[in-house]
Design a protein around this motif. Sequence first.
Motif, PDB file in Angstrom:
ATOM      1  N   ILE A 175       5.958 -19.618  -9.018  1.00  0.00           N
ATOM      2  CA  ILE A 175       6.088 -19.065 -10.359  1.00  0.00           C
ATOM      3  C   ILE A 175       5.195 -17.841 -10.511  1.00  0.00           C
ATOM      4  N   VAL A 176       5.774 -16.738 -10.961  1.00  0.00           N
ATOM      5  CA  VAL A 176       5.025 -15.511 -11.258  1.00  0.00           C
ATOM      6  C   VAL A 176       5.256 -15.184 -12.723  1.00  0.00           C
ATOM      7  N   GLU A 177       4.164 -15.154 -13.498  1.00  0.00           N
ATOM      8  CA  GLU A 177       4.272 -14.850 -14.920  1.00  0.00           C
ATOM      9  C   GLU A 177       4.550 -13.356 -15.117  1.00  0.00           C
ATOM     10  N   LEU A 178       5.548 -13.046 -15.933  1.00  0.00           N
ATOM     11  CA  LEU A 178       5.903 -11.667 -16.245  1.00  0.00           C
ATOM     12  C   LEU A 178       5.156 -11.196 -17.488  1.00  0.00           C
ATOM     13  N   PRO A 179       5.026  -9.871 -17.678  1.00  0.00           N
ATOM     14  CA  PRO A 179       4.350  -9.359 -18.881  1.00  0.00           C
ATOM     15  C   PRO A 179       5.048  -9.842 -20.156  1.00  0.00           C
ATOM     16  N   SER A 231       3.925  -3.753 -10.625  1.00  0.00           N
ATOM     17  CA  SER A 231       3.509  -4.623  -9.515  1.00  0.00           C
ATOM     18  C   SER A 231       2.663  -5.773 -10.045  1.00  0.00           C
ATOM     19  N   ILE A 232       2.929  -6.974  -9.542  1.00  0.00           N
ATOM     20  CA  ILE A 232       2.203  -8.164  -9.968  1.00  0.00           C
ATOM     21  C   ILE A 232       1.718  -8.898  -8.721  1.00  0.00           C
ATOM     22  N   ASP A 233       0.402  -9.096  -8.623  1.00  0.00           N
ATOM     23  CA  ASP A 233      -0.184  -9.824  -7.488  1.00  0.00           C
ATOM     24  C   ASP A 233      -0.199 -11.321  -7.777  1.00  0.00           C
ATOM     25  N   SER A 234       0.112 -12.107  -6.766  1.00  0.00           N
ATOM     26  CA  SER A 234       0.110 -13.551  -6.926  1.00  0.00           C
ATOM     27  C   SER A 234      -0.126 -14.197  -5.555  1.00  0.00           C
ATOM     28  N   PHE A 235      -0.096 -15.521  -5.519  1.00  0.00           N
ATOM     29  CA  PHE A 235      -0.228 -16.237  -4.250  1.00  0.00           C
ATOM     30  C   PHE A 235       0.367 -17.624  -4.415  1.00  0.00           C
TER      31      PHE A 235
END
Length: 207
Positions: free
Chosen positions: A40-44, A103-107
Amino acid sequence: MEVKKARFLQQEPYEAIPECVITDKVFFQCFQRECIPEAIVELPDTGGPFTFVDATFRPGFIVDGTLNITPIDNTDPTLNRITFTLRIPFTVRVRNAEGNIISIDSFVDFFKDDAVRIPENPFDEFSFNIVLETRSEALRTTTRNNSLVLTIGTLVVIKVVGRVELVVLSLGYCVPDVCEEFVPRDICEEFLDLPFTQIFPEQLNAF
């Protein structure tokens, strides 16, 4: 631009000679495929709707303090169980409603529990290291509410590595060639040097 091969500091014909080198030796390795169904990557909060562009993955690594190695079988001291948390960092790029790229950083983390073979070590001063190699890709992407959901496939290679001195056959030292200076091309000069081309339309065949 042609890249020249490095030359050896030795006259032909080359003669292989044994030499000692210090290097990392792989004593054991195995691979597994892992699939993370939902990363899951949270969007703005503003600027949507967002469109997925791509995902770039960086090498996975063992999270500090999570690696544990324990013997499995007393009759086989080389067989060990290793557990650790594997972390794979990545960056996703999305396009907002105005067409701008964000760009969104995640892991993503997942738990590893595997059996590996580690040679018996009769010397306290010698140590083995657990080294990882990963190759990851986004298999599928969807949006859910205000989140980007990625299905990530990862190839994980686990290596048992020790630093040793080995005898290898060598052809001598390499001598680099002189670097070739980069000269920006003059596009006008290239155009002026082009051969003359046909400027009239092709004639129709007469029937």
